[in-house]
Design an enzyme around this catalytic site. Structure first.
Site, mmCIF file in Angstrom:
data_model
loop_
_atom_site.group_PDB
_atom_site.id
_atom_site.type_symbol
_atom_site.label_atom_id
_atom_site.label_comp_id
_atom_site.label_asym_id
_atom_site.label_seq_id
_atom_site.Cartn_x
_atom_site.Cartn_y
_atom_site.Cartn_z
ATOM 1 N N ASP A 93 9.972 40.125 31.292
ATOM 2 C CA ASP A 93 8.797 39.972 30.788
ATOM 3 C C ASP A 93 8.004 39.457 32.036
ATOM 4 O O ASP A 93 8.329 39.937 33.190
ATOM 5 C CB ASP A 93 9.004 38.851 29.886
ATOM 6 N N LYS A 134 14.012 35.458 22.872
ATOM 7 C CA LYS A 134 13.145 35.337 23.998
ATOM 8 C C LYS A 134 13.977 34.328 24.753
ATOM 9 O O LYS A 134 14.382 33.278 24.391
ATOM 10 C CB LYS A 134 11.784 35.027 23.814
HETATM 11 P P1 NDP Z 1 4.087 41.170 35.141
HETATM 12 O O1 NDP Z 1 4.500 39.973 35.453
HETATM 13 O O2 NDP Z 1 4.492 42.562 35.539
HETATM 14 O O3 NDP Z 1 2.720 41.227 35.356
HETATM 15 C C1 NDP Z 1 1.976 40.320 34.751
HETATM 16 C C2 NDP Z 1 0.322 40.286 35.025
HETATM 17 O O4 NDP Z 1 -0.365 39.470 34.227
HETATM 18 C C3 NDP Z 1 0.183 40.103 36.428
HETATM 19 O O5 NDP Z 1 -1.090 41.184 36.874
HETATM 20 C C4 NDP Z 1 -0.154 38.520 36.491
HETATM 21 O O6 NDP Z 1 -1.143 37.953 37.405
HETATM 22 C C5 NDP Z 1 -1.234 38.510 35.176
HETATM 23 N N1 NDP Z 1 -0.746 36.935 34.737
HETATM 24 C C6 NDP Z 1 0.082 36.543 34.249
HETATM 25 N N2 NDP Z 1 -0.007 35.263 33.762
HETATM 26 C C7 NDP Z 1 -1.206 35.248 34.116
HETATM 27 C C8 NDP Z 1 -2.213 33.990 33.723
HETATM 28 N N3 NDP Z 1 -1.621 32.567 33.362
HETATM 29 N N4 NDP Z 1 -3.373 33.879 34.079
HETATM 30 C C9 NDP Z 1 -3.768 35.239 34.730
HETATM 31 N N5 NDP Z 1 -3.059 36.340 34.760
HETATM 32 C C10 NDP Z 1 -1.963 36.318 34.547
HETATM 33 O O7 NDP Z 1 4.313 41.109 33.680
HETATM 34 P P2 NDP Z 1 4.199 42.249 32.310
HETATM 35 O O8 NDP Z 1 3.325 43.010 32.952
HETATM 36 O O9 NDP Z 1 5.611 42.653 32.097
HETATM 37 O O10 NDP Z 1 3.680 41.476 30.994
HETATM 38 C C11 NDP Z 1 2.360 41.311 30.938
HETATM 39 C C12 NDP Z 1 2.287 40.897 29.477
HETATM 40 O O11 NDP Z 1 2.930 41.963 28.529
HETATM 41 C C13 NDP Z 1 2.923 39.611 28.717
HETATM 42 O O12 NDP Z 1 2.027 38.897 27.651
HETATM 43 C C14 NDP Z 1 4.299 40.084 28.275
HETATM 44 O O13 NDP Z 1 4.709 39.056 27.333
HETATM 45 C C15 NDP Z 1 3.838 41.359 27.616
HETATM 46 N N6 NDP Z 1 4.681 42.343 27.082
HETATM 47 C C16 NDP Z 1 5.641 42.798 28.251
HETATM 48 C C17 NDP Z 1 6.611 43.854 28.022
HETATM 49 C C18 NDP Z 1 7.283 44.426 28.958
HETATM 50 O O14 NDP Z 1 8.102 45.182 28.620
HETATM 51 N N7 NDP Z 1 7.446 43.986 30.225
HETATM 52 C C19 NDP Z 1 6.744 44.182 26.588
HETATM 53 C C20 NDP Z 1 5.633 43.756 25.732
HETATM 54 C C21 NDP Z 1 5.019 42.760 26.009
HETATM 55 P P3 NDP Z 1 -0.492 37.079 38.772
HETATM 56 O O15 NDP Z 1 0.424 38.197 39.185
HETATM 57 O O16 NDP Z 1 -1.565 36.782 39.469
HETATM 58 O O17 NDP Z 1 0.145 36.178 38.096
HETATM 59 O O1 2IT Z 2 7.570 41.150 24.648
HETATM 60 C C1 2IT Z 2 8.313 42.043 24.606
HETATM 61 O O2 2IT Z 2 8.544 42.782 23.948
HETATM 62 C C2 2IT Z 2 9.378 42.321 25.871
HETATM 63 N N1 2IT Z 2 8.932 41.576 26.974
HETATM 64 C C3 2IT Z 2 10.045 43.110 25.931
HETATM 65 C C4 2IT Z 2 11.375 42.757 25.204
HETATM 66 C C5 2IT Z 2 12.619 43.775 25.476
HETATM 67 O O3 2IT Z 2 13.875 43.386 24.962
HETATM 68 O O4 2IT Z 2 12.587 45.000 25.961
#
Ligand code: NDP
Ligand code: 2IT
Length: 447
Positions: A167, A127
């Site tokens: 992420d 990561k």
């Molecule tokens: P994005 O940046 O697209 O979206 C994040 C969302 O979560 C936004 O709405 C943001 O609001 C909110 N958010 C983030 N940090 C905070 C905080 N500290 N307090 C309140 N709201 C928060 O990220 P993703 O959708 O990609 O990721 C979301 C989650 O999913 C994370 O935990 C990530 O690790 C996990 N994840 C992502 C994957 C991927 O493929 N993208 C795969 C597996 C897991 P704001 O814009 O106001 O900050």
């Molecule tokens: O938390 C996760 O699994 C991710 N942000 C996606 C990682 C990836 O390599 O696609």
């Protein structure tokens, strides 16, 4: 409770990694589950597999200097933690958020080892990220930051070495700038060096949708195992980023009604069901806050500033924003409000107390490393397509994703059964994910 052999290992993790509370939390949760596997397999403890798994293979911390649109210089900190390569090249996303420090990157990298193992695909765990805050930055500032970040990162990654992705704060736009800079520095069109690419330059169908779709598929399997489905269910999804949006999309296709979502400014409630086209316009296209969604939706929706979305009663909860967003109190509220299933789209969104409350109440609880594995699994499919210079159709890719999620769900349940904890997806995911990595580490010698 920790197995007697694991207490000293955990104490050692605390001592060696002071102040990294999220990393401690992630390690503890895994160690609490794998005691029974150590009983059955004494060779793991004899070879110090757990001690080895808790220590990253390599940790890189670097300076990221960049200039804003007014010519002011900023210095951020970049990270890449290459945690475990027993099963394949290090694989895991990059997070750009002001809260990022080594403890966050290590918790995410540690989780990623077991998640990637659960997919059954050949990917190790890693990561990275930066404490850079993309909010309010122009497109050119984002581009310059990504270029500076990659100017150091490029020497540590490669399609057979370490393959980043997105992420929080890193989506398709950022992956494009990162890949562009890698290509420029190395003079190699090495598509497999990063995933989540745009479809015009080596990206894969369904990668954008994969985490959210996969999480909805996983919860659908949990509901089916209990003789029910999403059809007609009231669902709350936190966040409104990549994972949240495509979780909402798939739940709607499966007949559920998503009545609330959020961002860090507050939440919106929309009892008739979120208007997804409007949400995408506000969040993906215009990159605005959720209150704008409520305003444009007119009387149908309302915006509640500064409060937790978990006060909205629902039958299914899909935390998809960030770590530790569901407290013990939130979990109690959800259970009282009739929640029967939780699918973690985010990484470690439920605090340990919340997990305990859900499990004791008999809620079907799908932990992140199983429920959100569809994103990284589809990244591995993107790597497969890049390696063969092929690209698959949307339908075929989505079918592969659904099969992978069904398989992970089945293995979590079977492993939980085998170890005498029926229905415990946390134990099933941790033990199954751990065993595959541990067996590979044993076979590879002292690595
Ligand atoms: P994005 O940046 O697209 O979206 C994040 C969302 O979560 C936004 O709405 C943001 O609001 C909110 N958010 C983030 N940090 C905070 C905080 N500290 N307090 C309140 N709201 C928060 O990220 P993703 O959708 O990609 O990721 C979301 C989650 O999913 C994370 O935990 C990530 O690790 C996990 N994840 C992502 C994957 C991927 O493929 N993208 C795969 C597996 C897991 P704001 O814009 O106001 O900050
Ligand atoms: O938390 C996760 O699994 C991710 N942000 C996606 C990682 C990836 O390599 O696609």
């Amino acid at each position: 409770m920790l197995h007697e052999k694991l207490s000293p290992v955990y104490d050692n993790v605390l001592r060696r990694n002071p102040g990294e509370t999220e990393f401690h939390q992630a390690v503890r949760e895994v160690l609490e589950s794998i005691g029974p596997a150590l009983g059955k397999h004494p060779e793991y403890a004899e070879s110090k597999i757990i001690e080895r798994i808790c220590e990253p293979e390599r940790q890189v911390i670097f300076r990221v200097p960049w200039e804003d649109d007014r010519g002011e210089v900023h210095i951020n900190r970049g990270f890449r933690v290459e945690f475990n390569s027993a099963l394949g090249p290090y694989k895991g996303g990059l997070r750009f958020h002001p809260s990022v420090y080594l403890g966050i990157v290590k918790f995410l990298g540690f989780e990623q080892i077991f998640k990637n193992s659960l997919t059954g695909l050949p990917i190790g765990g890693g990561k990275g990220g930066s404490d850079f805050d993309p909010k309010g930055r122009s497109q050119r500032e984002i581009m310059r930051f990504c270029q500076s970040f990659m100017t150091e990162l490029y020497r540590h990654i490669g399609e057979h070495t370490d393959v980043p992705a997105g992420d929080i704060g890193v989506g398709g736009r950022e992956v494009g700038y990162l890949f562009g800079q890698y290509k420029r520095i190395t003079n190699r069109y090495e598509s497999g060096v990063i995933t989540g690419k745009g479809l015009s330059f080596g990206g894969a169908q369904v990668r954008t949708e994969a985490t959210g779709y996969g999480c909805a598929f996983f919860v659908d399997e949990m509901l089916k195992a209990r003789g029910t489905s999403f059809d007609g269910k009231r669902v709350v999804v936190s966040g409104s980023g990549n994972v949240a949006i495509y979780t909402i999309e798939k739940i709607q296709q499966l007949g559920g009604t998503v009545v609330a979502c959020s961002d860090s400014s507050g939440y919106v409630v929309d009892d008739q069901g979120i208007d997804l086209a409007l949400l995408k316009q506000v969040k993906e296209v215009e990159r605005l806050r959720v209150d704008v969604y409520a305003k444009r939706r007119g009387g149908a929706a309302s915006f509640v500033p500064g409060r937790s979305v978990w006060e909205v009663p629902c039958e299914v909860a899909m935390p998809s924003a960030t770590q530790n967003e569901i407290t013990g109190r939130d979990a109690e509220l959800l259970v009282r409000g009739g929640c029967i299933a939780v699918g973690e789209g985010a990484n470690m969104p439920t605090m340990p107390e919340g997990v305990r409350i859900f499990q004791e109440a008999g809620v079907a609880f799908g932990p992140g490393k199983a429920a959100n594995a569809g994103g990284v699994a589809t990244s591995a499919l993107e790597m497969q397509q890049n390696a063969s210079r092929d690209s698959w159709t949307f339908e075929f890719s989505e079918r592969r994703l659904a099969e992978i999620m069904r398989d992970i769900h089945g293995r979590c349940l079977a492993t939980a059964d085998e170890y005498g904890m029926p229905g415990n997806y946390v134990a099933g995911a941790n033990i199954d994910g751990f065993k595959r990595v541990a067996d590979a580490m044993l076979a590879l010698g002292l690595i």
